[in-house]
Each structure stands twice: as structure tokens, then as C-alpha cells.
Scaffold this active site. Structure first.
Site, PDB file in Angstrom:
ATOM      1  N   ASP A   1       5.064   1.761  -3.599  1.00 58.98           N
ATOM      2  CA  ASP A   1       4.294   1.809  -4.829  1.00 58.98           C
ATOM      3  C   ASP A   1       4.259   0.406  -5.431  1.00 58.98           C
ATOM      4  O   ASP A   1       5.276  -0.300  -5.450  1.00 58.98           O
ATOM      5  CB  ASP A   1       4.944   2.779  -5.813  1.00 58.98           C
ATOM      6  N   ALA A   2       3.093  -0.010  -5.902  1.00 54.56           N
ATOM      7  CA  ALA A   2       2.942  -1.370  -6.427  1.00 54.56           C
ATOM      8  C   ALA A   2       3.903  -1.641  -7.581  1.00 54.56           C
ATOM      9  O   ALA A   2       4.461  -2.736  -7.690  1.00 54.56           O
ATOM     10  CB  ALA A   2       1.501  -1.600  -6.870  1.00 54.56           C
TER      11      ALA A   2
ATOM     12  N   GLU B   1       0.854  -1.192   0.000  1.00 54.72           N
ATOM     13  CA  GLU B   1       0.000   0.000   0.000  1.00 54.72           C
ATOM     14  C   GLU B   1       0.888   1.240   0.000  1.00 54.72           C
ATOM     15  O   GLU B   1       1.779   1.375   0.830  1.00 54.72           O
ATOM     16  CB  GLU B   1      -0.907  -0.002   1.223  1.00 54.72           C
TER      17      GLU B   1
ATOM     18  N   ASP C   1      -5.882  -4.953  -6.610  1.00 57.92           N
ATOM     19  CA  ASP C   1      -7.061  -4.142  -6.306  1.00 57.92           C
ATOM     20  C   ASP C   1      -6.603  -2.690  -6.212  1.00 57.92           C
ATOM     21  O   ASP C   1      -6.613  -2.072  -5.156  1.00 57.92           O
ATOM     22  CB  ASP C   1      -7.678  -4.626  -4.985  1.00 57.92           C
TER      23      ASP C   1
END
Length: 536
Positions: free
Chosen positions: A363-364, A337, A381
């Protein structure tokens, strides 16, 4: 002269502070989109241009105007800007919802005019006025540019400071509404400072002081009475319940509100909504049970396609429901997250247990690029505003995702599809298939719904037949839809892929198609939600 430079520095900061705050104020009404920033930048530049022109034109006869008169106008401008900001704060809570219902694009430009136009014209006019003051003082001397370079240098440095202070000193701690009024108060105090300690004779210090005090008092009173005036804390009716804002917190990634329903008279049970920038991220009962369909769909698909799942990665924490559900099935779960506020909110209001799920603040995209291990299941998601950020739907991102999956690992996506405008979704599927070619799509059969949750299961290798999964806690209203959806997988076909192009970091031909879909979704959001929820 130190006071004059300090004032031009602070007024320069106010310009950028207002821009940044405008984007956050407008997001719940108009979405995080190309159109908001197009409006903000366009209106800002037009306002600055008009302010520079008007200030320069007024000061054009500087050698014939008394210095006291030039300083008088210069000193009034911050107070005028402050009054304009207060006026905007009086108006926008009631105007922005109808503007967004009228037109998300034109409404965004109109909203920018309300928030930015007059304050920015007034503050930008101060720069040429100050240059004219210096020019008059340098009459008969070698003046060069009469200090114009230094004036704009100091103002620009102030703009940089304004961004930093607003981002790290205001947004995380006060509402956007209050932060905007803080800017107004600060500008009013600038005019008052000149009136009380003029660096040179003024035409009328009393008129400046009166205007500044009026603006300052108006800003303070509106801050004090903000909740009563705007009704932003509720109560508001939505979905058959009455809601109040239990908590509201800001971060660099948006404003999060926790909405709490009135308790049921018979059972005492209530509901909480995780609400961020105009979007319902999750709805949870007081018992901790999720009432959101997507949480059960993601858990079911993860378990069906990897029944012996040992490791799972969830990209996007939200309220923390999905990673907790996977951990309850015995998986070792990591969650990523970017917003630290999400973790705090999940713990405080939704029962998230960080002892059961390892949370990485990152950061993803960056996390996947340096993936520390391979996972049996990766759940994606990832939403911000009305969709997934562009850089998280490119071929390069999906390539990193592929390298993060174990040999038989699967990626499970929560996405939104616009059934009336399928081109945007076709771009997503075409891009994903370029790296993870084995794809199955699931959609609930919600009659009449055109913008709908769509769930994707994707893998680098052939997908095994899904195993049977069981639940004993699916809410009754979702039970039939969930099992019906799981029984009807949609394999990729030419119709779903029609017109889709592969999106890369270097070339995104799908941006405008995605923006159109997001506008449609934002309009539906604004029409469905009470205006009290939308006001940050």
C-alpha cells in the site's frame, strides 16, 4: 438436524457473498463511492428485517401448523432466492447503464433492490422458520430459546465464511457475473438436498425438487451462455475503433479488462486499453507506445524539475508505462502497487520489464511511512474508482511523502479536477500545501472539458526554474497540448485555494465535496463508454 444447520450456514454465507459481489458489479456503473455502500447496506438491512419479520410472522402459529408444512416453506426459500438471483442476472446487464444515466444515487439504490432484495428476504426468512421448526419439536419440553441463539450463531458464521470464500475463492478466478450465478446454483442445490433427503416428512418433496431443478438449470444455462447473452466480450465501438475484450481478470481491488482494437487494415497495428472498473487507465499502441496524455506529462514534469534525476519512486503501477519511461532516462526506479494483478497485466500485455524497475507490492501509504530511501522524484498516480482513496490525500500522508523526498526532491501528481466544482480540488491543494508549500499546477487547455487532468509539482523547498525537456515520440494529437501546457504553469493563488480546508486522518470535511465531484465524473464515464465495457 445436521442438514438443517448446514443449510442455514450456507444460506448465511450466500447473503454476504451477494453483498460483496453487488459492490463489484455496481462499481463500473455507479463508481466506488459512499453512495454505493450506503445503498448496499441500507437495502441489505431492510431486506433482512423484512425477511426475519415475514418468516417469524408466518411461523407465528407454529404450534398449530404441521411440521411438514413449515419444513416445506423452509426448503423452498433457497430455490426461490436462486430464481431471484437468476432473474437479476438476466436483467441487470441491460438495466444498470440506464439507471446510472438517470441518477447515480437513486440508481444505485434501485440497482441494490434488483440484486439483493428478493434473495435476501427469502434467505433471511429461513432463520425464524427454522426456529419455529425446532420450537414445535420441543413442544412440551424445556426448550429455552428453542435453538434461536444457535440458529443465528450458525447463520452468522456462515456469513463470515461466505465473505472469505467469495473474496479469495471466487473473485480472483471467475467474473462477478459468473460468481453471482454460482451463488444461485448453490442455493438451488440446498433446496434439492432437502427434497432428496428430507430430515423430516415434507408436504410435497416433488414441488421443492421441481423448483430447485428449475433454478439450478437456469443458473447453469445462463453461465454457459453468458458471453452470448450479455455481449460482454464485444465487439463494441468506441473512439473510432472496434474493440473486443482480450482478457478479463479479477482481484480484491477490482476487475481489470484488456481491450484490444481490431487491427488497421493497412498497417496491421492495433491498440490496447488497460480498463479497470469503468475507467480507462492507459491506451497503448501495439508498438508499446503510450497514447495517453498523462504519461508524457508526468515524464516531462519529472525531467523538467529534476533534470539530473537519479532516483525515482512511482506510486501506482497501472500498465507500467511511466516507470519504464523514467527508467529509460537513466533513473533508478522503484514502483509501488497494491494489486498484484497490475504487475501481471503490465508484464503480459504492455511490455513492462521488471528487470528495469523494482516493483514493491504494498500500500502506498504504508510504503511511504517506512520509506527505505529518499528519492529525487516521487510520482503519484493513485486512483481507485473515480478518484484517489481518502486516506491518500490527508496531511499525514503528505507528511510521509515529504520525508521520502531528497533535499531538492519533487513530488509530481496526476490528479483530476472538476472545473465547475473547484471546492474539492481546493481541499487537496490546501492539504498538500500544509506539508509541501511550494506548488505549481499544470492543466492542458482542452476546450470545453470540465473534468480534466491536472498535474501538480510540489516541494518542501523553493522550486527551481524548470529545465527544457525534449521528446521525440509524443503522439501527434498530444504534441501541441503538451508543450503549451508546460509553457503555462499556474502558481497557487487565492482563487485556486478558495474554501479549501486541510484534511487529516482524524477529520475529513471534504468527503462529501469529493463524492459530488466523483459522481459527475462517473456520469460522464457511463455516458461515453459502451455498456459491454461496463459489465463485469
Amino acid at each position: 438436524m445436521t442438514l438443517l444447520y448446514a443449510i442455514i450456514f450456507i444460506s448465511g454465507g450466500a447473503i454476504l457473498a451477494l453483498e460483496l459481489l453487488a459492490s463489484r458489479i455496481m462499481t463500473p456503473y455507479f463508481g466506488v463511492s459512499l453512495y454505493i455502500w450506503t445503498g448496499i447496506l441500507s437495502i441489505t438491512l431492510v431486506s433482512l428485517a423484512l425477511g426475519y419479520w415475514a418468516g417469524g410472522r408466518y411461523a407465528g402459529g407454529a404450534r398449530s401448523r404441521p411440521a411438514a408444512h413449515l419444513l416445506q416453506i423452509f426448503a423452498l426459500m433457497p430455490a426461490v432466492a436462486a430464481l431471484a438471483i437468476v432473474g437479476a442476472c438476466l436483467a441487470y446487464p441491460f438495466l444498470f447503464a440506464p439507471l446510472s444515466a438517470w441518477s447515480l444515487v437513486l440508481g444505485a439504490f434501485a440497482a441494490c433492490l434488483i440484486l439483493l432484495f428478493l434473495p435476501l428476504v427469502a434467505t433471511s426468512a429461513m432463520n425464524p422458520l427454522l426456529v419455529a421448526i425446532f420450537l414445535q419439536r420441543a413442544a412440551g419440553k424445556q426448550a429455552g430459546d428453542a435453538g434461536a441463539g444457535k440458529v443465528f450463531f450458525v447463520s452468522t458464521l456462515g456469513s463470515v465464511a461466505g465473505v472469505l470464500i467469495t473474496a479469495f475463492g471466487l473473485i480472483p478466478y471467475v467474473s462477478n457475473y459468473a460468481a453471482t450465478l454460482v451463488v444461485a446454483l448453490l442455493l438451488a442445490l440446498l433446496s434439492l438436498a432437502i427434497a432428496l433427503a428430507p430430515p423430516a416428512p415434507l408436504s410435497s418433496s416433488k414441488s421443492i425438487a421441481a423448483t430447485a431443478i428449475t433454478a439450478a438449470l437456469a443458473a447453469v444455462v445462463l453461465m454457459w451462455q453468458a458471453d452470448a447473452y450479455t455481449g460482454r466480450m464485444g465487439p463494441a465501438a468506441y473512439g473510432g475503433h472496434t474493440w473486443r475484450v482480450e482478457a478479463s481478470q479479477g482481484s480484491l481491488f477490482g476487475t481489470v479488462k484488456i481491450l484490444k482494437s481490431e487491427p488497421d487494415r493497412d498497417t496491421g497495428r492495433y491498440r490496447r486499453i488497460y480498463f479497470q472498473d469503468g475507467l480507462v487507465q492507459n491506451t497503448v499502441e501495439s508498438s508499446g507506445k503510450s497514447l495517453s496524455f498523462y504519461t508524457y506529462a508526468l515524464e516531462a514534469l519529472s525531467s523538467a524539475y529534476r533534470p539530473e534525476m537519479r532516483t525515482a519512486l512511482v506510486l501506482g503501477l497501472g500498465a507500467g508505462i511511466v516507470p519504464m519511461q523514467l527508467a529509460a532516462r537513466g533513473a533508478s526506479v522503484d514502483a509501488v502497487e497494491i494489486d498484484p494483478l497490475s504487475l501481471r497485466v503490465a508484464r503480459q500485455f504492455f511490455g513492462f520489464d521488471s528487470a528495469r524497475v523494482r516493483v514493491h507490492q504494498a500500500d502506498a501509504r504504508a510504503f511511504l511511512h517506512h520509506c527505505p530511501q529518499r528519492y529525487d522524484v516521487v510520482v503519484l498516480d493513485l486512483f481507485h474508482g473515480d478518484g484517489t482513496p481518502d486516506y491518500l490525500v490527508t496531511r499525514e500522508f503528505f507528511r510521509d511523502l515529504k520525508h521520502c523526498l531528497s533535499e531538492k526532491g519533487v513530488a509530481v501528481f496526476n490528479t483530476f479536477a472538476d472545473l465547475e466544482r473547484p471546492l474539492s480540488y481546493a481541499h487537496l491543494l490546501a492539504t498538500l500545501r500544509a506539508e509541501l508549500p511550494h506548488i505549481v499546477l499544470f492543466r492542458p487547455d482542452w476546450k470545453g472539458a470540465m473534468h480534466i487532468n491536472s498535474f501538480i509539482v510540489a516541494s518542501a523547498g523553493a522550486l527551481a526554474a524548470p529545465a527544457k525537456v525534449t521528446f521525440d515520440d509524443v503522439p501527434e494529437r498530444h504534441n501541441q497540448d503538451l508543450w503549451a501546457m508546460l509553457a503555462r504553469p499556474l502558481p497557487l493563488d487565492d482563487k485556486l485555494l478558495a474554501g479549501g480546508v486541510i484534511v487529516t486522518d482524524a477529520r475529513n470535511a471534504a468527503a462529501l465535496d469529493a463524492a459530488t465531484t466523483q459522481l459527475v465524473y462517473r456520469r460522464a464515464v457511463v455516458e461515453a463508454l459502451p455498456k459491454e465495457f461496463l459489465l463485469n
